[in-house]
Design a protein around this motif. Structure first.
Motif, short mmCIF file in Angstrom:
data_model
loop_
_atom_site.label_atom_id
_atom_site.label_comp_id
_atom_site.label_asym_id
_atom_site.label_seq_id
_atom_site.Cartn_x
_atom_site.Cartn_y
_atom_site.Cartn_z
N GLU A 23 0.83 -1.20 0.00
CA GLU A 23 0.00 0.00 0.00
C GLU A 23 0.87 1.25 0.00
OE1 GLU A 23 -3.00 1.73 -0.90
OE2 GLU A 23 -3.25 -0.42 -0.55
N ARG A 50 2.30 1.72 -3.33
CA ARG A 50 1.32 2.31 -4.23
C ARG A 50 1.24 3.80 -4.03
NH1 ARG A 50 -2.51 -2.05 -2.80
NH2 ARG A 50 -2.15 -3.62 -4.35
N SER A 81 -2.75 6.74 -11.25
CA SER A 81 -4.11 6.61 -10.80
C SER A 81 -4.91 7.80 -11.31
CB SER A 81 -4.21 6.51 -9.29
OG SER A 81 -5.44 5.89 -8.97
N GLU A 102 -9.98 5.24 -10.82
CA GLU A 102 -9.17 4.73 -9.71
C GLU A 102 -8.50 3.40 -10.07
OE1 GLU A 102 -8.02 2.82 -6.11
OE2 GLU A 102 -9.87 2.15 -7.08
N GLY A 103 -7.21 3.36 -9.89
CA GLY A 103 -6.49 2.12 -10.17
C GLY A 103 -5.86 2.09 -11.55
N ASP A 142 -4.93 -9.57 -10.27
CA ASP A 142 -5.40 -8.23 -9.91
C ASP A 142 -4.81 -7.13 -10.78
OD1 ASP A 142 -6.87 -9.30 -7.93
OD2 ASP A 142 -5.44 -8.84 -6.32
N SER A 154 -5.58 -1.66 -12.18
CA SER A 154 -5.76 -2.33 -10.90
C SER A 154 -7.06 -1.83 -10.29
CB SER A 154 -4.58 -2.01 -9.97
OG SER A 154 -4.60 -0.65 -9.59
N ARG A 155 -7.46 -2.48 -9.23
CA ARG A 155 -8.63 -2.07 -8.47
C ARG A 155 -9.82 -1.74 -9.38
NH1 ARG A 155 -4.19 0.52 -6.32
NH2 ARG A 155 -4.92 2.67 -6.63
N ALA A 156 -10.39 -0.55 -9.20
CA ALA A 156 -11.62 -0.26 -9.94
C ALA A 156 -11.40 -0.32 -11.45
CB ALA A 156 -12.14 1.11 -9.54
N TYR A 164 -11.45 -3.96 -12.33
CA TYR A 164 -12.61 -4.80 -12.09
C TYR A 164 -13.95 -4.14 -12.37
CZ TYR A 164 -9.60 -8.25 -9.86
OH TYR A 164 -8.65 -9.21 -9.62
#
Ligand code: AKG
Ligand code: FE2
Length: 753
Positions: free
Chosen positions: A504, A507, A529, A534-535, A654, A714-716, A719
């Motif tokens: 984290e 990041r 980002s 986001e991501g 991920d 990554s993240r939002a 996904y």
């Protein structure tokens, strides 16, 4: 130029000879600063009256009355007060003392502002006081020496003398501690230089390989003991190549000094200092600009840490620590001129005796017996280094053949991850910048460099011309203070305790680092980002244009290499990428059976280099170990486009990483509202990818993917958004993307249940 000055220059070779020492016996004492001038030379060579007039001529003054001397090594004219510093810097710079012309209140007010210099007319106490102000606390040889003042007074042309007060600049103050170690080292160096004393040229370049190694060992040795603290208990490695043995290994920034990061060992009192013999100094210059730092653990045999520093510079870790570059043996080997390439021998370590002490540490010296053996070998190496060099290229006797073969190139990629090596935060520095102007850096944006590896994982040779470097690889000028760099770098033990917090933190650090690096070049190189996505991370210029060309050539190569798949129309018309060709490497995910077939075409070396680079240079990707990659070949003329899709949420990991090559495109991200929360989306993913995602205008984000850029999803962004490229958003005639993923090795049976 006055006749005295002219004489001074002419007199240099003689002066140089005078500073040489005999080779046998105990290491001679380094001449005091004053001995460079009149009084010192008289003392040193008393009985050699014939030399005295020339030695007098070694000193002269400039218009302000500052005294200069010809450097006995390089011949440059250097302010007398800075001669030690100049030597300490390996003759790379001519430091300038800061003259404070205004006298301190009440000080020397009564003195006439200008008067001719005359020997003995200045009261001794006053001259002494002046001398004491020189190089405060740092250069005792200058500060304490009456004789030096005498020399100044007797040899300079008659210029009006102001009342200068010399002070060290902050940089000089920082370097000042070098002086003491330099003294220790130089005596040995001088001893080794005995054979070269008849020549008027600078001496270091005349050293043979064996002598260079011995000097290196001596220099390293001198860094132990009190100096070890300054090393931070770390490692220093000097690398010289017998193949390149043209004698330019040391001096004036010409040497290859490999320096391991200081934090390999956890214990401060343990140090291992090695001279790795069979590598070439050019390696560094080849490797550094290329920006291919590697993640091999410092102490693991087969690992070489390279930095383009001379032995002198190595003595001051503050100078080189930010330039530490990690290079793999094959990089170094490849940088050797082709004619000199040989099969890689086992690494030979020269280790000085004092270096190995305290407890064995981490991966490098778990075995105490090994430590002892290394120490013994080192001791012999240092001792033998004082002997005159034998004719011919016979290797020194004090070679410890470390019973470890160089790992094959393939294995190297596994090293950081299989060895369980966990570097501490200081281990990896990407920057080389705090002394970015250093002549020996080889890391400038225009330094010559190499590109790409061939199918054997070897560098095919130098690229014609110079390749500009991305500042993120070699940020110059502004990175010294950036501890944020410490969060970059491999963390092979990804899932250890606290790993998530560290990830984290990494990041969090990435945007700052990339933005800062970008700022160095005056360009916005990366947006991290995306504010509305986001991501989503974008690293511009992740590969150089030459690398881009090589990657494209690799994709286009009509010759089927065993490990490469051909361009095929596998995705044409029925999958995600429309009217495109594609190829893939690594494991083969089967999206229908929801499993992964074994590797058919392993990732080629070029792609493995990139994945390694990702891990090392992009904090977010430091644990990213893709096991598959696919390329898509978009042509405007063919109407190629990419359907809106989300990469398989179950099979793929991920992080999805897209490298853009050849041309730009705009990628459109659209939020899949019902994917935001709850439920495992994976099972419905395939279906939903076929549908047009529900979205509103505000849910759409468009991102320009520049050629050579690396996009990380990554993240939002990974996904919760589909991504797509409309045919009309291909901004150039052709674009090739290579997407890297980690697909879980999921047996089909389980997937089918
Ligand atoms: O062309 C690209 O950059 C993206 C390709 C992609 O999304 C994919 O292969 O899944
Ligand atoms: Fe995708």
């Amino acid at each position: 130029m006055s006749s005295k000055q002219a004489r001074g220059r002419q007199g240099l070779p003689t002066g140089q000879q005078q500073l040489s020492f005999g080779g046998e016996g105990p290491a001679p004492k380094r001449p005091k600063l004053s001995e460079l001038g009149n009084g010192g030379l008289q003392r040193q060579h008393h009985g050699h009256e014939d030399r005295q007039p020339q030695s007098n001529a070694l000193l002269h003054r400039d218009a302000t009355g500052s005294s200069f001397t010809a450097c006995p090594v390089c011949g440059k004219h250097v302010p007398l007060l800075c001669i030690n510093l100049h030597l300490d810097l390996g003759c790379a710079q001519v430091p300038t003392p800061t003259a404070v012309t205004a006298a301190a209140p009440g000080e020397r007010r009564s003195r006439a502002p200008a008067r001719p210099v005359q020997q003995g007319t200045e009261p001794q106490s006053q001259r002494r006081a002046e001398g004491k102000q020189a190089l405060p606390g740092a250069n005792g040889a200058a500060a304490d020496d009456d004789a030096e003042d005498d020399a100044v007074a007797t040899t300079g042309p008659e210029h009006p003398r102001s009342s200068p007060r010399w002070e060290l600049s902050p940089e000089q103050q920082q370097l000042a501690p070098l002086h003491s170690r330099r003294l220790a080292v130089e005596a040995r160096e001088q001893g080794l230089l005995a054979g070269a004393e008849d020549t008027p040229e600078p001496k270091f370049p005349l050293l043979g390989l064996r002598q260079q190694m011995a000097v290196a060992a001596a220099a390293i040795s001198a860094g132990s003991g009190a100096g070890a603290q300054r090393y931070g208990g770390g490692h220093a490695i000097l690398a010289y190549s017998p193949a390149s043995g043209d004698g330019r290994g040391l001096g004036a920034g010409g040497g290859t000094t490999a320096a391991a990061p200081s934090s390999c060992c956890n214990r401060d009192d343990t140090g291992v200092r090695c001279v790795l013999e069979p590598r070439t100094r050019f390696s560094l210059q080849g490797a550094l600009p290329r920006g291919l730092p590697t993640a091999a653990p410092p102490c693991l045999p087969g690992t070489v840490f390279a930095s383009s520093y001379s032995a002198q510079t190595l003595l001051e870790p503050q100078l080189h620590r930010h330039r530490t570059h990690l290079a793999k043996p094959h990089e170094l080997q490849d940088a050797t001129p082709a004619a000199a390439r040989q099969p890689a021998p086992p690494l030979r370590l020269f280790v000085d005796a004092t270096a190995v002490r305290g407890s064995p540490c981490c991966t490098c010296l778990k075995d105490t017996a090994m430590s002892t053996a290394l120490a013994a070998a080192a001791s012999t190496a240092v001792d033998r280094g004082r002997d005159p060099a034998p004719a011919g290229p016979s290797p020194p006797a004090a070679v410890l053949e470390v019973p470890v073969e160089m790992p094959p190139v393939e294995a190297l990629w596994q090293v950081p991850h299989s060895a369980g090596f966990k570097p501490s935060s200081d281990s990896y520095h990407l920057s080389n910048s705090d002394h970015g102007g250093d002549s020996s850096s080889g890391g400038g944006a225009s330094a010559s460099c190499r590109h790409g590896l061939n199918e054997h994982g070897l560098d095919p040779g130098p690229v014609a011309g110079n390749i500009p470097l991305h500042p993120m690889f070699l940020p110059r000028g502004a990175v010294a203070s950036r501890r944020v760099c410490t969060t970059w770098g491999p963390k092979p033990a990804c899932r250890q305790e606290g790993a998530e917090e560290e990830e984290e933190a990494a990041r969090a650090a990435v945007p700052e680092v990339i933005a800062e690096a970008a700022a160095v070049a005056g360009e916005m190189r990366a947006e991290v980002s995306h504010p509305a996505l986001e991501g989503q991370y974008l690293v511009l210029e992740f590969v150089t244009p030459a690398e881009e060309a090589e990657l494209l050539a690799m994709c286009d190569d009509p010759v089927l290499k065993p490990s490469w798949s051909p361009w095929i129309g596998q995705m044409y018309g029925n999958a995600t990428a429309q009217k495109t060709r594609g190829k893939r490497w690594g494991v083969l995910p089967d999206y229908h059976r929801r499993g992964v077939a074994p590797v058919e075409h392993p990732l080629p070396p070029l792609l493995r280099i990139l994945t390694e680079r990702m891990r090392v240079q992009v904090g977010l990707l430091r644990c990213f170990q893709p096991n598959e990659a696919n390329a898509i070949d978009y042509w405007r003329s063919r109407g190629s486009w990419l359907r809106p899709h989300v990469d398989d949420r179950i099979l793929s990991g991920d992080l999805i990483v897209n490298l853009s090559l050849g041309g730009a495109a705009v990628m459109t991200f659209a939020r899949e509202r019902d994917k935001d929360e709850g439920g495992h989306p994976g099972l419905q993913q395939h279906q939903q990818q076929q549908q047009h995602p529900r979205q509103s205008a505000g849910d759409e984000v468009r991102v320009r993917l520049a050629p050579r850029s690396l996009q990380i999803l990554s993240r939002a962004a990974r996904y919760s958004y589909t991504h797509a490229i409309a045919a009309s958003d291909l901004l150039d005639a052709r674009r090739v993307s290579i997407t890297f993923r980690r697909s879980e090795l999921r047996p089909f049976e389980r997937a089918e249940r």
